[in-house]
Design an enzyme around this catalytic site. Structure first.
Site, PDB file in Angstrom:
ATOM      1  N   LYS A 122      50.795  -8.499  21.633  1.00 19.64           N
ATOM      2  CA  LYS A 122      50.530  -8.815  23.046  1.00 19.64           C
ATOM      3  C   LYS A 122      51.632  -9.702  23.602  1.00 19.64           C
ATOM      4  O   LYS A 122      52.147  -9.468  24.692  1.00 19.64           O
ATOM      5  CB  LYS A 122      49.195  -9.554  23.212  1.00 19.64           C
ATOM      6  CG  LYS A 122      47.974  -8.696  22.991  1.00 19.64           C
ATOM      7  CD  LYS A 122      46.735  -9.497  23.380  1.00 19.64           C
ATOM      8  CE  LYS A 122      45.477  -8.844  22.902  1.00 19.64           C
ATOM      9  NZ  LYS A 122      44.304  -9.689  23.021  1.00 19.64           N
TER      10      LYS A 122
ATOM     11  N   GLU B  81      39.896  -5.952  11.231  1.00 17.48           N
ATOM     12  CA  GLU B  81      40.085  -7.194  12.000  1.00 17.48           C
ATOM     13  C   GLU B  81      39.412  -8.382  11.325  1.00 17.48           C
ATOM     14  O   GLU B  81      39.840  -9.522  11.510  1.00 17.48           O
ATOM     15  CB  GLU B  81      39.519  -7.043  13.416  1.00 17.48           C
ATOM     16  CG  GLU B  81      40.509  -6.399  14.379  1.00 17.48           C
ATOM     17  CD  GLU B  81      40.157  -6.598  15.851  1.00 17.48           C
ATOM     18  OE1 GLU B  81      41.041  -6.398  16.685  1.00 17.48           O
ATOM     19  OE2 GLU B  81      39.005  -6.939  16.181  1.00 17.48           O
TER      20      GLU B  81
ATOM     21  N   HIS C 133      41.613  19.018   2.049  1.00 18.30           N
ATOM     22  CA  HIS C 133      42.737  19.957   2.122  1.00 18.30           C
ATOM     23  C   HIS C 133      43.946  19.271   2.737  1.00 18.30           C
ATOM     24  O   HIS C 133      44.823  19.934   3.276  1.00 18.30           O
ATOM     25  CB  HIS C 133      42.329  21.198   2.922  1.00 18.30           C
ATOM     26  CG  HIS C 133      41.196  21.927   2.273  1.00 18.30           C
ATOM     27  ND1 HIS C 133      41.363  23.088   1.542  1.00 18.30           N
ATOM     28  CD2 HIS C 133      39.873  21.630   2.197  1.00 18.30           C
ATOM     29  CE1 HIS C 133      40.194  23.469   1.066  1.00 18.30           C
ATOM     30  NE2 HIS C 133      39.269  22.605   1.446  1.00 18.30           N
TER      31      HIS C 133
HETATM   32  O1  PA5 Z   1      36.626  -7.530  17.870  1.00 19.40           O
HETATM   33  C1  PA5 Z   1      37.289  -8.040  18.735  1.00 19.40           C
HETATM   34  O2  PA5 Z   1      37.107  -9.224  19.100  1.00 19.40           O
HETATM   35  C2  PA5 Z   1      38.360  -7.254  19.491  1.00 19.40           C
HETATM   36  O3  PA5 Z   1      38.568  -6.018  18.924  1.00 19.40           O
HETATM   37  C3  PA5 Z   1      37.970  -7.088  20.952  1.00 19.40           C
HETATM   38  O4  PA5 Z   1      36.754  -6.416  21.032  1.00 19.40           O
HETATM   39  C4  PA5 Z   1      39.037  -6.328  21.735  1.00 19.40           C
HETATM   40  O5  PA5 Z   1      40.284  -6.930  21.568  1.00 19.40           O
HETATM   41  C5  PA5 Z   1      38.679  -6.283  23.220  1.00 19.40           C
HETATM   42  O6  PA5 Z   1      38.513  -7.564  23.730  1.00 19.40           O
HETATM   43  P1  PA5 Z   1      37.798  -7.866  25.109  1.00 19.40           P
HETATM   44  O7  PA5 Z   1      36.377  -7.406  25.022  1.00 19.40           O
HETATM   45  O8  PA5 Z   1      37.925  -9.330  25.294  1.00 19.40           O
HETATM   46  O9  PA5 Z   1      38.542  -7.081  26.168  1.00 19.40           O
END
Ligand code: PA5
Length: 443
Positions: free
Chosen positions: A421, A286, A307
């Site tokens: 989304k 990310e 393996h």
């Molecule tokens: O690193 C990030 O920002 C994302 O992976 C969020 O943690 C994830 O999308 C969950 O978001 P939220 O805590 O707003 O539900």
């Protein structure tokens, strides 16, 4: 635990690709991005709260958290943690890392996918148990945990006769002001913990997001924080690409990427590290994977995966580099027994510790992959405990900030997560998404 020992990095098997001379040429560039990070002048600088988090943990908040953790420890058959991405993986990784695979921890995770059978089976499993729920969402609007919380709350209303009992058992970890989870928690009077505004999800393991579930399972959050603090200090004090292993790692992976090594495989020889790998994949995927650039993070557990996907690593397309994650000292020793008959031909190992066999498997693999064209480096934790895990968390967080900035992107946002989304909302018929729905259905 010897706190004079530290997490370390060995880059010997990067030779022919990267050596000290090459690393040194990066010092000026690294100084510039490091300075922009330390001074809060880099892209995404409104999300740098993780950097000083280990120094600024509020003692009063921590005491409150430890009290709630004790209450859960003493009263709950299970803590159900609802969250996804950064609101899930830090706690999951820590608990998997520190516990025995055969000790059933009193924690269950929900809201990290939409699998119907999983949720139905969990509801069935916990229906006559004494549960606490920790619903975790920074935005407070994420669909997967939102749905999971709605479902569990509905069930709790039928399981518990007294609404006060439900209120007592729900703890929300979210933003201090914004989001529907905050509104819901305030309206219902749930106890809450705050995720600081300037800490993004994947950097939030040292906030109540990670600390509450970890403490509720009986692990030492102070040691975790101390470990992180030691590496945070190192990163403040030492800006040398050669001497600070965090910077060496960040720069090495950046240079390997320039050599066409587009995939980094995080490989470990201990299954306890599997979810550390998942946490790392989220952090790196990310943070770096945007604007058409970034190293793709993959993970393996050896010798199991030797393996399977080991074949590709040794012999497939040469676009990989590898980072081994080792633990120097096992917690428990297992000796290989001697037999008179030696029918299996394994007496040459008799009397040897299994950890030694595993270590030689690592050495053999690292050398084989190197000669097969997969440069590799090794990060070693002195022992398996909270302190060194805290070091590892901060090590990886700081390194991805540097390597992301070297790539010229903002490591602290995740715009790509929005695409699925939007489509999902449109396909599910969410109001306001009518045009997109029409487009998708006609394409
Ligand atoms: O690193 C990030 O920002 C994302 O992976 C969020 O943690 C994830 O999308 C969950 O978001 P939220 O805590 O707003 O539900």
């Amino acid at each position: 635990m010897d706190i004079n020992k530290n997490i370390s990095l060995n880059i010997e098997l990067l030779k022919h690709y990267i050596n000290h001379k090459v690393l040194k040429t990066m010092q000026t560039k690294v100084d510039s991005v490091n300075k922009s990070l330390q001074n809060g002048a880099c892209p995404g600088n409104d999300y740098l709260g993780w950097m000083d988090l280990p120094f600024h943990i509020n003692q009063e908040e921590l005491d409150k958290l430890l009290k709630v953790a004790d209450e859960i420890k003493n009263n709950a058959d299970y803590l159900i943690c609802i969250g996804i991405g950064g609101s899930y993986l830090g706690a999951k990784a820590t608990i998997e890392f520190l516990s025995s695979p055969f000790k059933k921890e009193k924690i269950l995770f929900l809201g990290h996918h939409l699998g119907s059978d999983y949720i139905a089976d969990m509801l069935d499993y916990v229906k006559s148990k004494n549960i606490y729920v920790n619903v975790i969402s920074k935005s407070g609007t994420t669909t997967e945990p939102g749905i999971a919380f709605r479902i569990i709350l509905d069930k709790m209303k039928s399981w518990f006769d007294d609404p006060k009992k439900i209120k007592q058992r729900i703890i929300a970890t979210t933003d201090k002001q914004r989001g529907v989870l905050r509104e819901l928690a305030d309206a219902e009077g749930y106890r809450t913990f705050i995720i600081p505004d300037n800490v993004g999800g994947r950097f939030s393991v040292l906030t109540p997001v990670g600390l509450l579930p970890i403490a509720a399972m009986g692990y030492d959050v102070n040691a975790l924080i101390e470990g992180a603090k030691s590496i945070a200090r190192l990163c403040k004090e030492n800006n040398s690409v050669l001497d600070n292993p965090v910077l060496t790692y960040a720069v090495s992976r950046y240079l390997l990427y320039q050599h066409g090594k587009k995939i980094e495989v995080l490989s470990s020889f201990d299954p306890a590290l599997q979810y550390i790998g998942e946490w790392w994949k989220q952090l790196y995927g990310e943070s770096e994977g945007k604007e058409g650039t970034g190293v793709f993070p993959a993970g393996t557990i050896f010798t199991t995966d030797l393996h399977s996907i080991g074949q590709y690593i040794q012999d497939g397309e040469r676009i990989l580099f590898e980072t081994f994650l080792n633990i120097a000292q096992t917690v428990k020793n297992v000796k290989i027994p001697d037999t008179n008959e030696n029918r299996d031909g394994l007496n040459y190992l008799a009397g040897m510790e299994l950890a030694e066999v595993n270590y030689q498997a690592y050495r053999g693999t690292a050398l084989a992959h190197y000669s097969g064209g997969v440069p590799n480096m090794t990060i070693t934790l002195p022992e398996k405990n909270e302190y060194y895990l805290g070091q590892l968390f901060y090590f990886f967080e700081y390194a991805v900030a540097i390597s992301g900035l070297l790539l010229g992107i903002n490591p602290f946002n995740q715009p790509g997560v929005e695409a699925y989304k939007q489509n999902m909302f449109a396909l599910l018929g969410r109001p306001g998404y009518e045009d997109l729905r029409k487009n998708l259905l006609s394409s």
